[in-house]
Design a protein around this motif. Sequence first.
Motif, short mmCIF file in Angstrom:
data_model
loop_
_atom_site.label_atom_id
_atom_site.label_comp_id
_atom_site.label_asym_id
_atom_site.label_seq_id
_atom_site.Cartn_x
_atom_site.Cartn_y
_atom_site.Cartn_z
N GLN A 1 -6.36 5.37 -0.07
CA GLN A 1 -5.02 4.86 -0.34
C GLN A 1 -4.97 4.15 -1.68
O GLN A 1 -5.98 3.68 -2.19
CB GLN A 1 -4.57 3.89 0.76
CG GLN A 1 -5.33 2.58 0.80
CD GLN A 1 -4.76 1.61 1.82
OE1 GLN A 1 -3.56 1.38 1.85
NE2 GLN A 1 -5.63 1.07 2.65
N TRP A 2 -3.78 4.09 -2.23
CA TRP A 2 -3.50 3.27 -3.39
C TRP A 2 -3.02 1.92 -2.89
O TRP A 2 -2.31 1.84 -1.89
CB TRP A 2 -2.40 3.88 -4.25
CG TRP A 2 -2.86 5.01 -5.12
CD1 TRP A 2 -2.67 6.34 -4.88
CD2 TRP A 2 -3.54 4.91 -6.37
NE1 TRP A 2 -3.22 7.07 -5.91
CE2 TRP A 2 -3.75 6.22 -6.83
CE3 TRP A 2 -4.00 3.84 -7.13
CZ2 TRP A 2 -4.40 6.48 -8.03
CZ3 TRP A 2 -4.65 4.11 -8.32
CH2 TRP A 2 -4.85 5.41 -8.76
N HIS B 1 -8.50 -3.21 2.82
CA HIS B 1 -7.86 -1.91 2.65
C HIS B 1 -8.91 -0.82 2.78
O HIS B 1 -9.89 -0.80 2.04
CB HIS B 1 -7.19 -1.81 1.27
CG HIS B 1 -6.19 -2.89 1.02
ND1 HIS B 1 -4.96 -2.93 1.61
CD2 HIS B 1 -6.28 -4.01 0.27
CE1 HIS B 1 -4.30 -4.00 1.21
NE2 HIS B 1 -5.09 -4.68 0.40
N TRP C 1 -7.12 2.28 -6.66
CA TRP C 1 -7.41 3.33 -5.69
C TRP C 1 -8.60 2.93 -4.84
O TRP C 1 -9.63 2.49 -5.35
CB TRP C 1 -7.71 4.64 -6.41
CG TRP C 1 -8.17 5.75 -5.51
CD1 TRP C 1 -9.42 6.29 -5.45
CD2 TRP C 1 -7.39 6.44 -4.54
NE1 TRP C 1 -9.45 7.28 -4.51
CE2 TRP C 1 -8.21 7.39 -3.93
CE3 TRP C 1 -6.06 6.35 -4.12
CZ2 TRP C 1 -7.77 8.25 -2.92
CZ3 TRP C 1 -5.61 7.21 -3.13
CH2 TRP C 1 -6.46 8.14 -2.54
N THR D 1 0.85 -1.18 0.00
CA THR D 1 0.00 0.00 0.00
C THR D 1 0.88 1.23 0.00
O THR D 1 2.03 1.20 0.41
CB THR D 1 -0.93 0.03 1.23
OG1 THR D 1 -0.12 -0.03 2.40
CG2 THR D 1 -1.89 -1.13 1.21
N GLY E 1 1.07 5.68 0.47
CA GLY E 1 0.48 6.83 1.13
C GLY E 1 -0.71 7.36 0.36
O GLY E 1 -0.78 7.26 -0.86
N ALA E 2 -1.62 7.95 1.07
CA ALA E 2 -2.86 8.42 0.46
C ALA E 2 -2.67 9.80 -0.11
O ALA E 2 -2.70 10.79 0.59
CB ALA E 2 -3.97 8.41 1.49
#
Length: 136
Positions: free
Chosen positions: A118-119, A114, A100, A23, A25-26
């Motif tokens: 976030q990606w 998730h 995403w 993951t 960072g957003a």
Amino acid sequence: MNILRKGMVGAAAAVALAALPATAGATEPNSTASPPEAQLLGQCTAKPWFCGIIRNLSSSNQALRVTTDWSGRNNPSTWVSVPRGQTSRDRGVLDADGYWVARGCTAYQGVFTHQGPQWVQVHDLPGGEWQVKYRC
């Protein structure tokens, strides 16, 4: 025989570790940007059976935004929208690198959950696909 068994266990462990999603960072992408027409993109043209494929499961209630370039994931030109029940390959993407998860949404990917924003990065699988249930 014992050496062969150890080699197979090591290979299985390597495959399992490679299957773990990463993951990032957003950095919330601009949701007003329209994604480009799907293009065959990616770096696995020599071995197309070993590429990242993402399936947005039919049980999802939203389309899934997929990126074709992990390092450029915040650039709208790398995004393709994958409707429920379709794969990134169905949308013309040869090698998907991640997806995403928007704020207030949850992506269920196997045993992983998730929460947005976030990606989520996916890795190439030989002959397989990442199955995502996306709910908002």
